[in-house]
Design an enzyme around this catalytic site. Structure first.
Site, PDB file in Angstrom:
ATOM      1  N   SER A 228       0.656  -1.216  -0.104  1.00  0.00           N
ATOM      2  CA  SER A 228      -0.004  -0.121   0.028  1.00  0.00           C
ATOM      3  C   SER A 228       0.807   1.281   0.125  1.00  0.00           C
ATOM      4  O   SER A 228       1.895   1.290   0.381  1.00  0.00           O
ATOM      5  CB  SER A 228      -0.874   0.074   1.266  1.00  0.00           C
ATOM      6  OG  SER A 228      -1.662   1.280   1.412  1.00  0.00           O
TER       7      SER A 228
ATOM      8  N   TYR B 175      -1.538   0.121  11.277  1.00  0.00           N
ATOM      9  CA  TYR B 175      -1.822  -0.289   9.829  1.00  0.00           C
ATOM     10  C   TYR B 175      -1.002  -0.158   8.838  1.00  0.00           C
ATOM     11  O   TYR B 175      -0.316  -0.931   7.902  1.00  0.00           O
ATOM     12  CB  TYR B 175      -3.172   0.271   9.258  1.00  0.00           C
ATOM     13  CG  TYR B 175      -3.284  -0.154   7.800  1.00  0.00           C
ATOM     14  CD1 TYR B 175      -3.706  -1.305   7.555  1.00  0.00           C
ATOM     15  CD2 TYR B 175      -3.296   0.833   6.615  1.00  0.00           C
ATOM     16  CE1 TYR B 175      -4.171  -1.687   6.034  1.00  0.00           C
ATOM     17  CE2 TYR B 175      -3.399   0.524   5.503  1.00  0.00           C
ATOM     18  CZ  TYR B 175      -3.993  -0.907   5.207  1.00  0.00           C
ATOM     19  OH  TYR B 175      -4.092  -1.159   3.761  1.00  0.00           O
TER      20      TYR B 175
END
Length: 322
Positions: A153, A177
């Site tokens: 990501s 995250y």
């Protein structure tokens, strides 16, 4: 990306290329019940692949009172195969690769809600990091795998002084995250280089599009508010900027990465996929309101700064992918 204007007997050239690449392949898509994983699975099925997903509960076991699912919206329930279990269970992953003679893996499964990650990081690490090393080690011991795409990501880059992010930017994800995606990224490339595995890593910007049922995300949440005649809510001051990519383009990015993983310029490397045009949350909401014709509605701005535990400014340079 795809050229939808080029047609041949009613079939796009892009569709023909996909079928030539994926028809007859046995593909594991982790995260198949999720937004992006569902679209990737649908594209592979349309191209003639056999697709299997590892899911916590099979579609047939869903309660009739449950809300509509991504599986239903993308017509996956009767087209894909499902193995009940978790990618955090190595034996499930290993058995799935063997039972379905999987030759291609798209690892898209991940817990993604940043606020939940900040409150309860261990479950995120279990799914996002342990799940990844289980996939990678099962791939290492498999004798059928030919291609592996691992979803990292743009969040893995973390806060940076210089933007846009390039693939040479140091991974600096410091929130739970973001750190979990940085670990996913590093583990994937470590397995690729240590064991000479056919792995490529994707680093996508924020993906938006149909069948996204996560209302806490800005785009579907705003659209839902508009349809319900409610003021869209911004939990920050709305100045944080993000890079956005439409789901069809993200799917094309994943499939192109997988199709080209044997290339020496692709194998073992990471690639950015984004628009390179950052938008603030306020701008995105204004554009959605304009598109809906509700220009007299204003967002409900509830924050006085960026939300704690989130990156303020981020966007990608996708030159290498192009």
């Amino acid at each position: 990306m795809a050229d939808n204007n080029m047609k041949d007997n009613g079939v796009s050239h892009n569709g023909i290329a996909r079928r030539n690449t994926w028809s007859g392949r046995n593909v594991l898509v982790t995260g198949l019940t999720g937004f992006i994983g569902g679209w990737v699975a649908a594209a592979l099925l349309d191209a003639g692949a056999q697709v299997v997903g590892i899911v916590r509960s099979k579609p047939s076991e869903r309660n009739d009172s449950d809300d509509v699912s991504t599986l239903e919206l993308l017509d996956l329930e009767n087209r894909a195969h499902f193995v009940e279990g978790s990618i955090a269970d190595y034996s499930i992953v290993e058995r799935t690769l063997a039972d379905y003679e999987v030759d291609t893996v798209f690892h898209l499964a991940a817990e993604t809600i940043v606020g939940v990650a900040n409150r309860s990081p261990l479950s995120f690490f279990e799914s996002n990091i342990k799940g990844t090393w289980n996939i990678l080690d099962a791939v290492r011991t498999s004798n059928t795998i030919e291609r592996v795409v691992i979803a990292s990501s743009d969040k893995a880059y973390g806060d940076q002084k210089e933007l846009p992010y390039t693939e040479e930017t140091t991974l600096n994800g410091l929130y739970p995250y973001d750190a979990s995606k940085a670990c996913t990224d590093i583990l994937a490339r470590a397995y690729a280089h240590t064991y000479d595995l056919p792995i490529v890593v994707t680093r996508c910007a924020n993906v938006y599009g149909g069948a996204d049922l996560n209302w806490s995300r800005l785009v579907p949440g705003t659209i839902r508010s508009i349809l319900c005649n409610e003021n869209p809510v911004l939990r920050s001051d709305g100045t944080s900027q993000r890079d956005y990519i439409y789901v069809d383009d993200a799917v094309e990015a994943y499939l192109q990465a997988g199709a080209n993983v044997a290339d020496d310029e692709v194998r073992g490397k990471a690639f950015n996929f984004g628009s390179g045009r950052p938008l603030s949350a306020r701008t995105m909401v204004k554009q959605l309101l304009h598109a809906s014709g509700q220009t007299d509605v204003s967002p409900d701005i509830r924050g006085k700064g960026k939300p704690h535990g989130e990156i303020d400014q981020q966007y990608l340079d996708s030159t290498q992918a192009k």
